[in-house]
Design an enzyme around this catalytic site. Structure first.
Site, PDB file in Angstrom:
ATOM      1  N   HIS A 186       0.795  -1.306   0.129  1.00  0.00           N
ATOM      2  CA  HIS A 186       0.131  -0.070   0.145  1.00  0.00           C
ATOM      3  C   HIS A 186       0.903   1.214   0.073  1.00  0.00           C
ATOM      4  O   HIS A 186       0.367   2.212  -0.281  1.00  0.00           O
ATOM      5  CB  HIS A 186      -0.934  -0.004   1.220  1.00  0.00           C
ATOM      6  CG  HIS A 186      -1.948  -1.033   1.197  1.00  0.00           C
ATOM      7  ND1 HIS A 186      -2.957  -1.247   0.139  1.00  0.00           N
ATOM      8  CD2 HIS A 186      -2.346  -1.911   1.965  1.00  0.00           C
ATOM      9  CE1 HIS A 186      -3.578  -2.318   0.549  1.00  0.00           C
ATOM     10  NE2 HIS A 186      -3.381  -2.702   1.663  1.00  0.00           N
ATOM     11  N   ASP A 237      -2.779 -10.519  -2.393  1.00  0.00           N
ATOM     12  CA  ASP A 237      -3.348 -10.194  -1.142  1.00  0.00           C
ATOM     13  C   ASP A 237      -4.797  -9.706  -1.482  1.00  0.00           C
ATOM     14  O   ASP A 237      -5.095  -9.217  -2.491  1.00  0.00           O
ATOM     15  CB  ASP A 237      -2.623  -8.945  -0.892  1.00  0.00           C
ATOM     16  CG  ASP A 237      -3.079  -8.595   0.541  1.00  0.00           C
ATOM     17  OD1 ASP A 237      -2.148  -8.610   1.477  1.00  0.00           O
ATOM     18  OD2 ASP A 237      -3.907  -7.604   0.837  1.00  0.00           O
ATOM     19  N   HIS A 294      -6.624  -7.186  -0.522  1.00  0.00           N
ATOM     20  CA  HIS A 294      -6.393  -5.762  -0.698  1.00  0.00           C
ATOM     21  C   HIS A 294      -5.817  -5.342  -2.124  1.00  0.00           C
ATOM     22  O   HIS A 294      -4.567  -5.767  -2.259  1.00  0.00           O
ATOM     23  CB  HIS A 294      -6.007  -4.827   0.546  1.00  0.00           C
ATOM     24  CG  HIS A 294      -6.514  -5.210   1.755  1.00  0.00           C
ATOM     25  ND1 HIS A 294      -6.337  -6.014   2.355  1.00  0.00           N
ATOM     26  CD2 HIS A 294      -7.878  -4.621   2.178  1.00  0.00           C
ATOM     27  CE1 HIS A 294      -6.867  -6.107   3.500  1.00  0.00           C
ATOM     28  NE2 HIS A 294      -7.960  -5.344   3.324  1.00  0.00           N
ATOM     29  N   ASP A 326      -4.729 -12.727   3.123  1.00  0.00           N
ATOM     30  CA  ASP A 326      -5.963 -12.296   3.950  1.00  0.00           C
ATOM     31  C   ASP A 326      -7.350 -12.607   3.040  1.00  0.00           C
ATOM     32  O   ASP A 326      -8.438 -12.250   3.350  1.00  0.00           O
ATOM     33  CB  ASP A 326      -5.904 -11.057   4.165  1.00  0.00           C
ATOM     34  CG  ASP A 326      -5.043  -9.996   3.304  1.00  0.00           C
ATOM     35  OD1 ASP A 326      -4.715 -10.595   2.185  1.00  0.00           O
ATOM     36  OD2 ASP A 326      -4.920  -8.704   3.530  1.00  0.00           O
TER      37      ASP A 326
END
Length: 336
Positions: free
Chosen positions: A122, A161, A163, A248
């Site tokens: 991120h 991931d 996200h 995740d």
């Protein structure tokens, strides 16, 4: 597998209620004790110049100063302590070690996996967010491209991931020497990663996003990899395949609604290993998210088992029309 690991990364502690806890690495290490063929490598820290190769230098210096002053809350999600800067340097150093090992020919049971933290995908060019201060995968990719020891012209980063890897996309969006692919939950933090985000300028077509609907499971992920992702990667003539490996998207992770099984990580690993082999590219893994300690540890162990000779089990069943539509839209956006 070879796992890059440093005790220094445990010293980054965002607080007792924060999901990105040092216990994530402890859980992985404890689970891997049960496995044969596990090796650990403690690589040295990356220097400021290596980190600043993909980040704004003033931003990197501000993070170092922020930590030296004792840290605190950079934003509501992203916190640091004094030791965080050392952890950042070691986490990025481990990612660089992983790509060096892959490019030196480490494969099979020697395939490298960097277990660094804080995670990185991120972190954008000039800011921290989403638990991330320095973009480990992006730094490692640039390190490979800049290295005089290897003839690397193009790198692919596949981010599984849950996200969207907005930071990695931000850093390489207008470049054609890094192909970025992200499979993520639609509408989840940070809200980026739409199908039509395909790159700009020289990077047009080098970004591929799969914003998959909540409830998506193993079969749809495999269809995305077996279809558009494999086609794009094999056409890109890559020298290195780097996996931003967050766990995740597992059905039992507490902060997402994608429904992958533990077996899915064996299947994804096996598929991407085959792509790397077909491209004659190095293959390395860099840890991102994963916030159920047991699930995270089991999933990392599953990646290891895949390289240790375990055959993945193919899933049964179809997937939703909504997930199929996303995969079709991605193919259309990339002219496939």
């Amino acid at each position: 597998m070879q796992f890059g690991y440093s005790e220094v990364c445990l010293e980054h502690d965002p607080g007792p209620r924060h999901p990105e806890t040092p216990d994530r690495l402890r859980a992985i290490r404890e689970r891997l004790k049960r496995k044969h063929g596990v090796e650990y490598v403690d690589a040295g820290p990356a220097d400021l110049e290596t980190i600043a190769a993909v980040h704004d230098r003033e931003y990197v210096e501000s993070v170092e100063e922020f930590c030296a002053d004792g840290g605190g809350d950079w934003d509501p999600d992203t916190s640091a302590v004094e030791a965080t800067w050392d952890a950042i340097q070691h986490s990025t150093g481990l990612a660089c070690w992983a790509v060096d090992a892959a490019l030196e020919g480490a494969s099979g049971r020697q395939t490298p996996f960097s277990l660094g933290r804080p995670p990185g995908h991120h972190a954008v060019y000039d800011d921290a967010m989403g638990f991330c201060f320095a973009n480990n995968a992006a730094i490692a990719a640039q390190h490979a491209l800049d290295s005089d020891d290897f003839d690397v012209e193009r790198v692919a980063i596949v981010d599984w991931d849950v996200h969207h890897g907005n930071g990695t996309q931000d850093i390489f969006y207008d470049r054609d020497d890094v192909v970025f692919v992200s499979l993520h939950e639609q509408g989840l933090y940070p809200g980026t990663g739409d199908v039509d985000e395909t790159g700009e300028g020289a990077g047009t077509g080098a970004t591929m996003n799969f914003p998959l609907p909540a409830g998506t499971g193993d079969a749809a992920y495999l269809a995305a990899v077996d279809g558009p992702i494999t086609t794009v990667l094999e056409d890109a003539d890559i020298d290195l395949l780097l996996v931003s490996a967050g766990f995740d998207a597992h059905r039992h992770d507490p902060i997402s609604r994608i429904r992958l099984s533990t077996e899915a990580y064996a299947l994804l690993t096996d598929r991407l290993r085959a792509v790397a082999d077909e491209c004659n590219a190095g293959l390395a893994f860099v840890l991102e998210g994963g916030y159920s300690l047991d699930v995270l540890a089991d999933s990392v162990a599953m990646v290891h088992e895949t390289f240790d000779g375990r055959e993945p089990i193919e899933p049964n069943g179809d997937f939703s029309d909504d997930a199929a539509a996303v995969i079709e839209d991605v193919a259309d956006a990339h002219g496939l």
